[in-house]
Design a protein around this motif. Sequence first.
Motif, short mmCIF file in Angstrom:
data_model
loop_
_atom_site.label_atom_id
_atom_site.label_comp_id
_atom_site.label_asym_id
_atom_site.label_seq_id
_atom_site.Cartn_x
_atom_site.Cartn_y
_atom_site.Cartn_z
N GLN A 4 -16.56 -2.20 9.40
CA GLN A 4 -17.12 -2.11 8.06
C GLN A 4 -18.12 -3.25 7.85
O GLN A 4 -17.93 -4.36 8.34
N SER A 6 -18.84 -4.63 4.87
CA SER A 6 -18.51 -5.55 3.77
C SER A 6 -17.60 -6.65 4.27
O SER A 6 -16.87 -6.49 5.23
N GLU A 66 -6.63 0.81 6.54
CA GLU A 66 -7.40 1.74 5.73
C GLU A 66 -6.96 3.16 6.08
O GLU A 66 -6.80 3.50 7.26
N LYS A 68 -7.31 7.44 5.31
CA LYS A 68 -8.13 8.55 4.81
C LYS A 68 -7.28 9.82 4.85
O LYS A 68 -6.43 9.98 5.74
N GLY A 78 -11.40 14.08 -0.59
CA GLY A 78 -12.03 12.88 -1.14
C GLY A 78 -12.84 12.18 -0.06
O GLY A 78 -12.70 12.45 1.14
N THR A 79 -13.69 11.28 -0.50
CA THR A 79 -14.62 10.61 0.42
C THR A 79 -14.20 9.20 0.79
O THR A 79 -14.73 8.63 1.73
N GLN A 80 -13.27 8.63 0.02
CA GLN A 80 -13.03 7.21 0.22
C GLN A 80 -11.94 6.93 1.25
O GLN A 80 -11.06 7.74 1.48
N TRP A 81 -12.04 5.74 1.83
CA TRP A 81 -10.95 5.14 2.61
C TRP A 81 -10.12 4.28 1.63
O TRP A 81 -10.67 3.54 0.84
N HIS A 82 -8.81 4.40 1.73
CA HIS A 82 -7.93 3.62 0.84
C HIS A 82 -7.50 2.34 1.57
O HIS A 82 -6.99 2.39 2.69
N ILE A 83 -7.75 1.20 0.93
CA ILE A 83 -7.51 -0.11 1.54
C ILE A 83 -6.13 -0.61 1.14
O ILE A 83 -5.80 -0.65 -0.05
N LEU A 105 -5.53 11.65 -7.63
CA LEU A 105 -6.45 12.08 -6.58
C LEU A 105 -5.86 13.19 -5.71
O LEU A 105 -6.61 14.04 -5.22
#
Length: 729
Positions: A4, A6, A66, A68, A78-83, A105
């Motif tokens: 990633q 970030s 993370e 998905k 959904g599009t996000q990865w959950h941290i 969600l």
Amino acid sequence: MTPQASPRHFLLSLVTLCALALGSVSGLAQSPPNLTHVDNVNNAGNATLYWDVFVQQGTEEFVQNEIKVFDLDQNPLGTQWHIISSEIVNGNLVLPTGWVMPSFLYDANQLAHCFIGVQITVDNGLQSVSDSSPFLCSIHVSIDEGATPGTVDLEWNSPYALSGEAAGGDFQIERLSELTQDWELVDTQPDSPMGGTYTDNPGPCAQVLIYRIRQLASNGTDMHESNRADLVIGVAGGETPEVSHVDVDNGLAHVYWDFEPEPETLGYIVYKCLDSGGGAIVADVADPNTFDLLIPASNASAEAESYQVAAYDCVDDDGTPNPAGAGDCVRTVFMTADQIPCTDRAQLAWLPPVGMAGGVAEYIPQYREDGGPWISVDTLGGSFLSVVHEGASLTAQVEYRVLALGGEFDEAASNIVEVSFEYPDAPQSPVLKRVSVLDRTRVELVLATDPLAEEVSLYEFQRWSELDSSWIPLVPRYPSSLGFPVSHVDVERNTDEFAYRYRAVAFNNCDAAVAESQAAETMLLRAFQSTTPGLFENSLIWTPYGGFANGLDRYEVIRKQSNEDNVIGEPLATIDAVSENYEDDVEDEFDSPGIFCYQVLALEIPDSNEVLQGAASNWVCLTEEPVMWIPSAFTPNGDELNDWFPWAPGEANVGFLGERQGENPNFRMTILTRWGTKVFESTSIDEPWNGRVDGRLVANDVYVVKVEYLDGAGAWRNQLVYLTVLAGQ
């Protein structure tokens, strides 16, 4: 998978959470998370995914996992990865081993959810991301009536449907017993990545069937658990009983219903309707010609209750009646009544009897004093839900109720509420637990209130004004009783320049000030750099904190090497309560960016429960002047002495150099001839000049060098040097 972009943060201290920003670096973590099982699918559709705890290998350290989510066709949900990060629990670092997926969600009651995970780690300052884990799915079981009457068909997927493995134990098919509310094993089926199907024959009576599927996970320890699938089957004769109204009789619900029993009708089941849905059986009325029942276990004097009734004409083999569907829920009239503070008036309000036959035509609120006859206050239309009673006795026992008159001439009485007309008592003096600076413009105030005060008081924070020597009220006032703490944030302050003094005042419901806290003042921190050349020392002084009820225990000096608000500092020093200054020698931080931000925490002497309160000062930042030695001559003659300018590669002679701002450099060097022609340019301290242009040595001459570099606060500094080049020397 690439890392990633970030920054990642990890924990460094048991006293204070400290974060260091790590740039992304290509590489793979040593292993992905080992997903083990999925269970806890509740009514809201939440499911819990579990994995094995991270095991350190070498110097690799955990940052976060993370997750998905996909469906069984590998379509992303959904599009996000959950941290999922680690936590500090009771001062200890706890690594994550599970994640509850949010019901807003996802809904595991609707379909199977399949998960993959990656593991983010850091090794010697380099952050990396693992390969994706194999897919692991929640078990989703669906239910339908079978082709044969009285049977049901179940179908479910395997947790390993996408990994293609038959890696678990046998599928365990379980049914919830209506009698004992325990799960009973119906059958087992061998594991298969294709899942399974099963036809169950639960019996002829009408009933609600609830099933689930469980399976031993591939690790041989944990259990997968599916959603709960339910279905009503069976046949029952007769119409559905309809509750006409529910009266409240001496605090107990009295249920009335209308029904024309069939010859085969055996009796009725009375249910209490639950807020979560469904109903709880409260009575079995074995007489089909009985149409009302007083509920012994009712709590209708303290809460609104709803009831419904079902008829039954079938009894299971174990003797349990098996009713048909129940009618609609009908609620009691539930009243609340309170004195309007400091008056002889009472505010009456009630919840309507939802479901009452024919609706409500009129409400008649009533009162009585000392057990006397009921006296009507007024007659109100069916849309009214409140009224004020004036002129109540302040010495008698006053009770209230309301009658609901139905459109079909039924009458339902509410619960009875006693109101004591009193003047409010005063609480014990509140205690300011802390007055703490949040940032440059905000101050946090936390107040402890009387834990024995049953009456609600209003607490007003006040700020001292030096201008007119008075206390300025802050809005709003906060209600509290029974020791519930109160907090407030005072905004639009200038905490970098001023200290602010506060107190709190308690007001009763009659708007009279009845108690006052101690006063407490924020700490104002100042910082100064040494003016002595070559002495890298920062001096801190602050105003004392004197607002703790138990007294001041000590100060903690916090430091961080960033002026970003989201970066948390590290403990630097512990200072005695009698001191308000500290000297920080930063000479050993020569390789840092050179920005040093400070905050002081005042810590209270712990109370008998070992609860530690703290108050923070403002942040103060100091930036060291970058140290950069630029020579005025060099000899690029190949003798490996002074062949590079201003230093050899990897041997930069710099200190307190600010960090790069994203993709922008933190260093720029431009070399010009005396006529202004550019012969060399560099944007990295690791890219010096070898005295050549296009591979050829420049002529001996004097050149102009312009050097620009960032300090720790992001400001550009510069030097202008006249460089003598002696290429042939």
